[in-house]
Write a protein that holds these residues in place. Structure first.
Motif, PDB file in Angstrom:
ATOM      1  N   GLY A  28      41.682   2.137 -12.009  1.00 53.36           N
ATOM      2  CA  GLY A  28      42.898   1.470 -11.767  1.00 53.36           C
ATOM      3  C   GLY A  28      44.155   2.287 -12.223  1.00 53.36           C
ATOM      4  O   GLY A  28      44.104   3.294 -13.045  1.00 53.36           O
ATOM      5  N   ASN A  86      50.670   0.532 -14.185  1.00 54.95           N
ATOM      6  CA  ASN A  86      51.927   0.308 -13.470  1.00 54.95           C
ATOM      7  C   ASN A  86      52.514  -1.093 -14.473  1.00 54.95           C
ATOM      8  O   ASN A  86      52.014  -1.580 -15.390  1.00 54.95           O
ATOM      9  CB  ASN A  86      51.833  -0.097 -12.171  1.00 54.95           C
ATOM     10  CG  ASN A  86      53.032   0.046 -11.245  1.00 54.95           C
ATOM     11  OD1 ASN A  86      54.333   0.287 -12.102  1.00 54.95           O
ATOM     12  ND2 ASN A  86      53.053   0.193 -10.059  1.00 54.95           N
ATOM     13  N   THR A 132      50.994  -5.632 -10.738  1.00 56.68           N
ATOM     14  CA  THR A 132      50.040  -5.550  -9.856  1.00 56.68           C
ATOM     15  C   THR A 132      50.414  -5.430  -8.467  1.00 56.68           C
ATOM     16  O   THR A 132      49.451  -5.250  -7.679  1.00 56.68           O
ATOM     17  CB  THR A 132      48.851  -6.379 -10.323  1.00 56.68           C
ATOM     18  OG1 THR A 132      49.338  -7.638 -10.144  1.00 56.68           O
ATOM     19  CG2 THR A 132      48.363  -6.152 -11.528  1.00 56.68           C
ATOM     20  N   GLU A 133      51.758  -5.999  -8.166  1.00 53.65           N
ATOM     21  CA  GLU A 133      52.003  -6.008  -6.993  1.00 53.65           C
ATOM     22  C   GLU A 133      52.468  -4.697  -6.270  1.00 53.65           C
ATOM     23  O   GLU A 133      52.927  -3.733  -6.943  1.00 53.65           O
ATOM     24  CB  GLU A 133      53.451  -6.980  -6.888  1.00 53.65           C
ATOM     25  CG  GLU A 133      53.386  -8.090  -7.289  1.00 53.65           C
ATOM     26  CD  GLU A 133      53.757  -8.196  -8.777  1.00 53.65           C
ATOM     27  OE1 GLU A 133      53.784  -7.113  -9.302  1.00 53.65           O
ATOM     28  OE2 GLU A 133      53.780  -9.369  -9.400  1.00 53.65           O
ATOM     29  N   GLU A 134      51.941  -4.461  -5.026  1.00 57.69           N
ATOM     30  CA  GLU A 134      52.114  -3.139  -4.310  1.00 57.69           C
ATOM     31  C   GLU A 134      53.540  -2.651  -4.417  1.00 57.69           C
ATOM     32  O   GLU A 134      53.611  -1.217  -4.173  1.00 57.69           O
ATOM     33  CB  GLU A 134      51.568  -3.292  -3.027  1.00 57.69           C
ATOM     34  CG  GLU A 134      50.032  -3.417  -3.070  1.00 57.69           C
ATOM     35  CD  GLU A 134      49.312  -2.861  -1.781  1.00 57.69           C
ATOM     36  OE1 GLU A 134      49.661  -2.401  -0.711  1.00 57.69           O
ATOM     37  OE2 GLU A 134      48.048  -2.645  -1.965  1.00 57.69           O
ATOM     38  N   ASN A 169      49.002   5.257  -5.253  1.00 62.96           N
ATOM     39  CA  ASN A 169      48.051   4.050  -4.865  1.00 62.96           C
ATOM     40  C   ASN A 169      47.297   4.047  -3.537  1.00 62.96           C
ATOM     41  O   ASN A 169      46.399   3.926  -3.405  1.00 62.96           O
ATOM     42  CB  ASN A 169      49.287   2.782  -4.711  1.00 62.96           C
ATOM     43  CG  ASN A 169      48.423   1.469  -4.675  1.00 62.96           C
ATOM     44  OD1 ASN A 169      47.266   1.428  -5.340  1.00 62.96           O
ATOM     45  ND2 ASN A 169      49.026   0.627  -3.771  1.00 62.96           N
ATOM     46  N   GLY A 192      43.245  -0.815  -7.455  1.00 60.54           N
ATOM     47  CA  GLY A 192      44.835  -0.913  -7.424  1.00 60.54           C
ATOM     48  C   GLY A 192      45.395  -0.628  -8.802  1.00 60.54           C
ATOM     49  O   GLY A 192      45.134  -0.317  -9.869  1.00 60.54           O
ATOM     50  N   PHE A 193      46.683  -1.290  -8.760  1.00 60.35           N
ATOM     51  CA  PHE A 193      47.502  -1.207 -10.101  1.00 60.35           C
ATOM     52  C   PHE A 193      47.210  -2.041 -10.947  1.00 60.35           C
ATOM     53  O   PHE A 193      46.473  -3.279 -10.790  1.00 60.35           O
ATOM     54  CB  PHE A 193      49.058  -1.801  -9.674  1.00 60.35           C
ATOM     55  CG  PHE A 193      49.902  -0.714  -8.759  1.00 60.35           C
ATOM     56  CD1 PHE A 193      49.641   0.633  -9.053  1.00 60.35           C
ATOM     57  CD2 PHE A 193      50.527  -1.138  -7.877  1.00 60.35           C
ATOM     58  CE1 PHE A 193      50.552   1.506  -8.383  1.00 60.35           C
ATOM     59  CE2 PHE A 193      51.350  -0.320  -7.110  1.00 60.35           C
ATOM     60  CZ  PHE A 193      51.352   0.983  -7.158  1.00 60.35           C
ATOM     61  N   VAL A 194      47.061  -1.549 -12.483  1.00 66.29           N
ATOM     62  CA  VAL A 194      46.730  -2.628 -13.520  1.00 66.29           C
ATOM     63  C   VAL A 194      47.761  -2.542 -14.523  1.00 66.29           C
ATOM     64  O   VAL A 194      48.814  -1.479 -14.631  1.00 66.29           O
ATOM     65  CB  VAL A 194      45.593  -1.925 -14.322  1.00 66.29           C
ATOM     66  CG1 VAL A 194      44.139  -2.094 -13.186  1.00 66.29           C
ATOM     67  CG2 VAL A 194      45.451  -0.568 -14.696  1.00 66.29           C
ATOM     68  N   GLU A 195      47.797  -3.208 -15.410  1.00 64.01           N
ATOM     69  CA  GLU A 195      48.984  -3.263 -16.518  1.00 64.01           C
ATOM     70  C   GLU A 195      48.455  -3.130 -17.748  1.00 64.01           C
ATOM     71  O   GLU A 195      47.464  -2.815 -17.928  1.00 64.01           O
ATOM     72  CB  GLU A 195      49.569  -4.584 -16.580  1.00 64.01           C
ATOM     73  CG  GLU A 195      50.312  -5.085 -15.291  1.00 64.01           C
ATOM     74  CD  GLU A 195      50.724  -6.662 -15.317  1.00 64.01           C
ATOM     75  OE1 GLU A 195      52.184  -6.434 -15.820  1.00 64.01           O
ATOM     76  OE2 GLU A 195      50.446  -7.558 -14.794  1.00 64.01           O
ATOM     77  N   ASP A 233      45.659  -4.692 -19.359  1.00 64.15           N
ATOM     78  CA  ASP A 233      44.199  -4.377 -18.725  1.00 64.15           C
ATOM     79  C   ASP A 233      43.672  -3.182 -19.079  1.00 64.15           C
ATOM     80  O   ASP A 233      42.349  -3.010 -19.009  1.00 64.15           O
ATOM     81  CB  ASP A 233      44.341  -4.293 -17.077  1.00 64.15           C
ATOM     82  CG  ASP A 233      44.994  -5.339 -16.383  1.00 64.15           C
ATOM     83  OD1 ASP A 233      44.373  -6.521 -16.747  1.00 64.15           O
ATOM     84  OD2 ASP A 233      45.908  -5.122 -15.500  1.00 64.15           O
ATOM     85  N   ARG A 247      38.000  -5.200 -16.163  1.00 62.98           N
ATOM     86  CA  ARG A 247      38.401  -5.213 -14.603  1.00 62.98           C
ATOM     87  C   ARG A 247      37.998  -3.602 -14.135  1.00 62.98           C
ATOM     88  O   ARG A 247      38.138  -3.449 -12.954  1.00 62.98           O
ATOM     89  CB  ARG A 247      39.877  -5.334 -14.605  1.00 62.98           C
ATOM     90  CG  ARG A 247      40.309  -7.072 -14.474  1.00 62.98           C
ATOM     91  CD  ARG A 247      41.489  -7.131 -14.001  1.00 62.98           C
ATOM     92  NE  ARG A 247      41.879  -6.515 -12.638  1.00 62.98           N
ATOM     93  CZ  ARG A 247      43.250  -6.020 -12.302  1.00 62.98           C
ATOM     94  NH1 ARG A 247      44.210  -6.066 -13.007  1.00 62.98           N
ATOM     95  NH2 ARG A 247      43.217  -5.540 -11.099  1.00 62.98           N
TER      96      ARG A 247
END
Lengths: 369, 369
Positions: free
Chosen positions: B192, B195, B198-200, B211, B227-230, B233, B238
């Motif tokens: 991951g 960011n 999680t939106e692109e 990304n 993809g993006f994780v916060e 996370d 995940r």
């Protein structure tokens, strides 16, 4: 009887009016009205303008007998968590969020509260309330459980903008100090600048520049600047306010919340492990409640938007009655202290600073974008 | 008797040799030798080259009867926590840290371990071991307690460099995946990218570019890119590996550690609050031990330097015997798996990727500095 008399007393005096978006949260209007009920029961000096679906709200408010303290503003639309801010700006005029901000813009309420979509709330707040003169980037400030006597530190920006140059960071320091004074009653807030080390030569160029700028402005602003602090200092008693850019602040905030969540899960699992530990859990129930109250994210519920002509509080999307009530309490404290006006004065006085240090002003404009 | 026979067996076979700096930590050589003793008692396949003050080390090693597994290298000097990396590079040739790295450079040991000054250790490692071909910025990877079965996630970079562009982040993804495979035995690691959402469309320019880059390279590298994780996370199930720049990673790491420390303090205070809670504390002792073992920072002790010709493990400066032993265990696992060679191969194969995507390669060089 007591309530009525105190009601009359405070409606005669200036009741602090909170404008509240009843619709945007994950738990719907019932949780928001339940939060209003809790706050109203504890504090008779608050009044509410409640925005959302009138038939639904009327029923909820009547059920909790809040008609005397709540005025309902009907709105047809709701901003959802997935709505893009730009779309809300174009088509959101009939949403409860927009109406909530509008009541602050019109001077009918002193503070706005919403559990809705953060990006949209910031966009609507920016467009309708406008930035304070001299503020380049508004910021979102959050409260962080800490070892300080009051139990909380302030951190900003935690996500209004992913960038911040040195002059933005200086303004965050001033706005954060003002928030600590009015929201947490700290007379001379101690400010720290978040970095990867406390040595002066460490970190990014804008951090080194901000370090000098804040130090130079500290005396005039009546703050104590402690210099660079690290991630481990965020909950410490070394500082009251932690200044950082919105990217780093958002990551730190969510990392802290995620860590606390993991530990409390593991704690629950540990207590369920054996009959003995289940007995221990029973005996320690009140101790554990005290602990979880101390670090409960619902109690620190309320990111405050700073740098606008008016105060806006973003409550957690998942806020329940406890969370909403915590946000209302914060709104009341800030509204009653005349926070918006004091913050504006503070920023205006700091805005003169770049004139004292023209070389840093030049550096700043060179770095922007 | 058993020990001797297994000793002979493994010294006949290839014993994994760890080069260890006995001097740089806050707790001094006694803690390091105590850590060696613990590891040696559990694992007869390890041997040590121990660097530092010979008379002191001889005494400590004799006392613990470790002469058979330890070779001592005398060094006159020690790198202190305050020494500047540049100064160590100029004048540090006689330090135990330098000597520790040298043994890996010479091929005498497969992994180096030091509790000393991180900046100096990275500087000496860079100069003596050199970067792997194709690596622009080496990274420090740490382990993070998580909800995954193995109990840990990997995060990098946590502080080797405050900057990282998209090609650096791609390399971090590859190096982190290799570490997760060899250090944590995860066959197809899930990666991951950290960011603020999680939106692109969210986040900084280099994150959007990274990304795409990582997604394009995922299949060839046999990783799963989520993809993006916060921030929340990081301890989640995940992902296995969280990729970020060294500034953000360092703040997140220290914030997580600081939060865990605050909660455990509050927990202790809660248990001391009343006679009933003290009784509860007594009953829950073993549950609490299980919990604290799970999140004990000493057990996740060991930042691994990735991207060099050789593996270096930075142990916490304050590491005690438990901490040192954890770092040695990690060193052994990585040394035995032939991690350095596998990582080099992995980076070399990913280094061909920019040729597949020349427009991104150009973007990268344009962004640099």
């Amino acid at each position: 009887m007591t309530i009525t008399s105190s009601d009359q007393q405070t409606s005669g005096a200036a009741r602090t009016i909170i404008s509240i978006d009843a619709m945007g949260g994950d738990q719907g209007p019932a949780a928001v009205v339940a939060g209003i009920a809790r706050s109203a029961a504890k504090n008779s000096e608050i009044g509410f303008i409640v925005h959302g679906d009138k038939p639904v709200l009327e029923k909820l408010i009547r059920k909790r007998k809040l008609q005397d303290v709540c005025e309902i503003r009907h709105c047809d639309d709701v901003v959802t968590m997935d709505d893009k801010p730009s779309n809300v700006l174009r088509n959101g005029k009939n949403t409860s969020m927009w109406s909530t901000i509008e009541a602050v813009r019109n001077g009918e309420a002193s503070v706005a509260v919403s559990c809705g979509n953060t990006g949209a709330l910031m966009a609507v707040s920016m467009i309708r309330l406008r930035k304070l003169p001299g503020v380049n980037r508004p910021a979102i400030a959050c409260l962080w459980p800490s070892r300080n006597k009051g139990g909380f530190n302030v951190m900003l920006d935690v996500g209004a903008d992913i960038r911040a140059d040195e002059t933005d960071l200086l303004q965050y320091a001033m706005m954060g100090a003002s928030y600590a004074r009015n929201g947490l009653a700290i007379k001379r807030p101690r400010i720290g600048l978040l970095n990867v080390g406390t040595e002066e030569h460490k970190g990014r160029a804008e951090l080194k520049a901000a370090n000098e700028l804040i130090a130079n402005n500290a005396e005039a602003a009546d703050i104590e600047y402690v210099g660079f602090v690290e991630g481990g200092d965020i909950p410490s008693s070394r500082v009251d306010v932690i200044v950082t850019d919105g990217f780093t602040g958002n990551i730190a905030l969510k990392t802290g919340e995620g860590t606390a969540r993991l530990i409390s899960e593991l704690l629950r699992a540990a207590f369920k492990y054996s009959p003995l530990s289940r007995l221990a859990a029973l005996l320690s129930l009140s101790s554990m409640r005290r602990l979880s109250k101390r670090i409960d994210p619902r109690r620190v519920n309320g990111g405050v938007f700073l740098g606008l002509n008016g105060t806006v509080i973003k409550s957690h999307g998942a806020a329940d009655a406890t969370g909403v009530s915590a946000a209302i309490k914060l709104a009341f404290t800030l509204g009653q202290s005349g926070f918006s006006e004091k913050l504006a004065a503070r920023v205006a006085s700091a805005a003169t600073a770049p004139q004292d240090a023209p070389e840093l002003g030049l550096l700043a404009s060179g770095n922007e974008e």
